[in-house]
Design an enzyme around this catalytic site. Structure first.
Site, mmCIF file in Angstrom:
data_model
loop_
_atom_site.group_PDB
_atom_site.id
_atom_site.type_symbol
_atom_site.label_atom_id
_atom_site.label_comp_id
_atom_site.label_asym_id
_atom_site.label_seq_id
_atom_site.Cartn_x
_atom_site.Cartn_y
_atom_site.Cartn_z
ATOM 1 C CG ASN A 1 5.367 5.979 1.792
ATOM 2 O OD1 ASN A 1 5.627 4.789 1.897
ATOM 3 N ND2 ASN A 1 6.218 6.838 1.272
ATOM 4 N N GLY A 2 1.491 5.652 4.341
ATOM 5 C CA GLY A 2 0.338 6.239 5.026
ATOM 6 C C GLY A 2 -0.960 5.467 4.827
ATOM 7 C CB SER A 3 -2.008 2.621 2.813
ATOM 8 O OG SER A 3 -0.934 1.723 2.989
ATOM 9 N N GLY B 1 0.843 -1.192 0.000
ATOM 10 C CA GLY B 1 0.000 0.000 0.000
ATOM 11 C C GLY B 1 0.872 1.232 0.000
ATOM 12 C CE LYS C 1 3.230 0.019 3.523
ATOM 13 N NZ LYS C 1 3.296 1.309 2.990
ATOM 14 C CD GLU D 1 7.851 0.886 4.759
ATOM 15 O OE1 GLU D 1 8.735 1.467 4.111
ATOM 16 O OE2 GLU D 1 6.761 1.393 5.047
#
Lengths: 264, 286, 278
Positions: free
Chosen positions: C41-43, C39, C45, C165
């Protein structure tokens, strides 16, 4: 970057390097205390020989020790000068207003100078041969009795060890942030006091933010690895007190006795 | 501005017990308006090299020429501002340099240091926001209230705002999602087309193959190759010897060549690969 | 088989936020699967990974890990089953040397020292870092630091490892290295892997892909399916993989290729067949 030494530790394998950090800590404390027993040429000579032999055993060149003295030299000379000029008594061979010089005051000055020198040498010996990590271990171990009064010894020791370990990282970050702001046209060490203070803001704020981020990330990482508090933790790293360590402490006791015998 | 390094050596912590060379006898030339990529392992001296270009570091020996300005070990720290205005530098994770109360203040910080009036600088700042594809509405926000990707863009806008003629980028898209990555690379390409000299440190060989006209390869403080991307990425022995990856197109082309496809030179981008493949598949390119 | 991770209608809102960071998340993961969570960035995860091991409390919904429902009572037990490898290798090093760091989690479990010594040795061997045992973290490369982080996690013998990540700040060699190690651990130790990532090499080796958008599950799918629908990829912030991009270029020139996702090997075969026909 990333290759700096924290403190002034110099890697080595000498007898002094291998001593238990607790031993070195205690010995240094003893030394700082008994230096004040010395009050004549003979006792100072004994102390000097003792320190020089210890320095020789560390296999670190004298140059590094002298570097340790350099930043203190003005303070030392100032104190010595005060001592020399204001010590009353003895036969003054020079006098002006409230200042006087006598053989007694000069002798006193030399002794005080020696005292400073010896203390700096011995504590430099400690910092040069002991890693900061060993130091924090030693502090933790020596503070242990304080647990009786509910002093959080383990927490403090862990905190100290983590703090030490993040010094190089933060120092790298500082360099990086300074460079980034320099590249954006900030001049450090230029202009009047107000301008210089202003130039610090673009460093300090990112550094704070960065430190908080590191602290936050680290706390999350520690928690996810099961850290609750230091109460029920076993310890992986252990210190080993050996024969040599006991011997060193014994030597210091002998030294103390010698000083008591020969002081006047 | 053309950039010339002549026998540049940089020694870290000279005289100390941990003395080491960050650059060893490095010489090269970057022509004005070039898109140059610097590649090499972590710790090979890439960052040390680029910090010499705006005199954040000075050579221990050797000479650097940037436009008409000469930098040597003797160069004083004063009067470097004109140089730093012309050589913009985007560090790794540049969002760490944000500090001001508002995005607008942060972006206009650099230009004001370089002598622009506040009014001018703020006008430029709005233009830069547009350039990095952020809405003008973020201008009044605190940079610390933005998302990571947005902070990165603000930081880059803050460097671009000084309108440098040379732009140094140290892994500018590391950690961004693929979309953010592509948008920024497009921006840098666009700036290059408008005449800005771009110097890009990257591990992403696809980008190097696609955008760079010149590639400098660093290894253990030495510049070991200064060549065109095509030549470097076609030299498999060299890449392997220095632990460098090849672009996916090149790798795939070699896989195809083993089957029997013919390539007069190995493609380094997808377009080149398609161009050489299509005739062999009975199609027409274009 | 019972799922090892199961989420039912999980919603979470950050303090002072207007919209939930995650809403009504439901999925199940089987033991020993490799799952990629993708997704923009900021979704949401990373928030998801923090919910799963109880670092953040869900507003509503049920999280079940290895048969145990996550609650204040079970959280410390559940954390023993889950290890997280974070993004920044510098920000998760607790110990002052490599071996001290690996031992940190074991110390927290109050493990006797002799057992700890053996466990640390074993864990370091698994990630090929034995010779670095006495080194300080700042002397290691990013990839080596992440290997130490992995050792610190597997020393605790968890059932699940979340990679948050964890390869994104590494260079390509470090990245390949870490993926290889994780792949081996998944197979040898039977660990379930949840990988939050943008990296294509990491995504293509997943058994299941969970795509998030604006805090909701956009789709749960396989690599095959995900990459066959190129248009929907940009929606979740992914680029088409190399083979799909090449297929598009070739199809534009009238080469009759499938739109389905192909591995490089399969695409090479298909192209060769086409070549033979011309």
């Amino acid at each position: 970057m990333g290759k700096m030494i924290i403190g002034r530790y110099l890697p080595g394998n000498s007898i002094i390097h291998q001593l238990d950090p607790r031993c070195k800590f205690i010995a240094t404390f003893i030394f700082v205390a008994i230096v004040f027993l010395a009050n004549n040429w003979l006792t100072y000579l004994i102390l000097s020989i003792f320190v020089l032999v210890a320095v020789a055993f560390s296999q670190v060149s004298l140059g590094f020790f002298i570097r340790g003295i350099r930043p203190m030299i003005f303070l030392i000379l100032f104190t010595v000068a005060l001592q020399v000029l204001f010590t009353p008594g003895g036969q003054p061979f020079w006098q002006w207003w409230i200042f006087s010089l006598s053989n007694l005051s000069i002798k006193n000055g030399i002794f005080i100078f020696m005292r400073f020198l010896l203390i700096i040498l011995i504590s430099t010996l400690l910092t040069i041969t002991t890693t900061p990590l060993q130091m924090s271990d030693a502090v933790g171990a020596i503070l242990k009795p304080l647990k009786v009064v509910h002093f959080p010894v383990e927490e403090v020791a862990l905190m100290l060890s983590i703090a030490l370990q993040f010094i190089p990282l933060l120092s790298d970050e500082t360099t990086k942030i300074m460079n980034a702001q320099r590249a954006r046209g900030v001049d450090f060490g230029d202009g009047n006091l107000f301008q210089q203070l202003k130039a610090i803001v673009p460093i300090l704020i990112p550094l704070f933010v960065s430190s908080f981020n590191i602290a936050y990330d680290l706390s999350i990482a520690m928690e996810s690895r099961g850290y609750q508090s230091s109460s029920h933790r076993s310890k992986y790293r252990q210190l080993h007190w050996q024969g040599a360590d006991s011997l060193v402490i014994l030597l210091f006791i002998v030294l103390t006795i010698l000083l008591i015998i020969f002081r006047s | 501005m053309a950039i010339t390094f002549k026998n540049v050596t940089h020694v870290y912590q000279p005289g100390g017990p941990l003395e080491y060379e960050g650059l060893t006898n490095v010489s090269f030339e970057i022509p004005d308006g070039c898109f140059t990529a610097i590649i090499g392992q972590t710790g090979s001296g890439k960052s040390t090299l680029v910090q010499h270009i705006n005199a954040l570091l000075k050579p221990t020996s050797g000479t650097i020429k940037i436009g008409e300005r000469i930098i040597t070990s003797e160069t004083k720290n004063k009067h470097l501002k004109p140089l730093r205005q012309q050589v913009g530098m985007v560090f790794q994770l540049p969002e760490q340099q944000l500090f001001a109360e508002t995005v607008l203040d942060d972006i206009s910080f650099g230009p004001q240091n370089f002598g622009m009036t506040q009014q001018q600088a703020q006008k430029t700042a709005y233009q830069m926001l547009d350039l990095v594809r952020l809405p003008a509405s973020v201008a009044s926000k605190s940079p610390f209230d933005l998302s990571g990707g947005q902070m990165r863009r603000v930081a880059i806008a803050g460097v671009l705002a000084s309108q440098p003629t040379v732009l140094i980028l140290d892994e500018p898209t590391a950690g961004l999602d693929p979309q953010g990555h592509q948008e920024l690379m497009d921006l840098f390409y666009q700036l290059n087309q408008q005449g800005t000299t771009i110097i890009l440190i990257s591990h992403q060989m696809e980008d190097v193959a696609r955008y760079a006209q010149q590639v400098l390869v660093m290894d253990q403080a030495h510049l070991i190759r200064d060549d065109q991307p095509q030549a470097i990425f076609n030299d498999r022995a060299f890449l392997q010897a220095h632990n460098l990856l090849e672009p996916e197109s090149t790798q795939f082309a070699r896989q195809l060549a083993q089957k029997g496809f013919k390539f007069n030179k190995l493609p380094i981008t997808e377009e080149q690969l398609a161009q050489q493949l299509i005739p062999q598949l009975g199609g027409h390119y274009g | 088989m019972d799922p090892i991770i199961s989420l039912q209608d999980v919603t979470f809102t950050y303090e002072n936020a207007q919209h939930p960071a995650l809403s009504e998340i439901t999925f199940q993961i089987q033991p020993q699967q490799w799952v990629a969570i993708v997704g923009l960035n900021g979704s949401g995860k990373s928030t998801l990974s923090k919910l799963i091991n109880g670092l953040l409390p869900a507003d509503s919904g049920t999280i079940k890990i290895a048969g145990k429902v996550l609650s204040e009572q079970t959280v410390w037990n559940i954390r023993r089953d889950i290890g997280i490898i974070f993004q920044n290798p510098d920000h998760q090093f607790v110990g002052a040397t490599v071996e001290d760091d690996v031992a940190f989690g074991l110390e927290n479990q109050n493990m006797p020292r002799t057992k700890m010594v053996a466990r640390v040795k074993w864990a370091l061997a698994q990630v090929h870092m034995t010779e670095f045992a006495h080194k300080a973290p700042q002397t290691l490369s990013g990839g080596q630091k992440q290997r130490v982080a992995i050792a610190g996690i597997i020393a605790l013998q968890p059932k699940i490892i979340i990679m948050d990540e964890s390869t994104s700040m590494l260079d390509p060699n470090g990245r390949q290295d870490i993926l290889q190690i994780m792949r081996n651990l998944q197979q040898q130790l039977g660990i379930t892997i949840l990988s939050i990532t943008h990296d294509m090499a990491e995504i293509v080796q997943a058994d299941l892909i969970i795509a998030l958008k604006d805090g909701k599950i956009q789709k749960q799918t396989t690599v095959q399916e995900l990459f066959s629908d190129i248009d929907s990829l940009t929606n979740i912030g992914l680029q088409p993989p190399f083979t799909s991009r090449l297929q598009v270029l070739l199809r534009q020139a009238g080469i009759p290729l499938t739109t389905a996702y192909q591995t490089k090997q399969r695409l090479a075969d298909e192209l060769w067949q086409l070549h033979l026909k011309t």
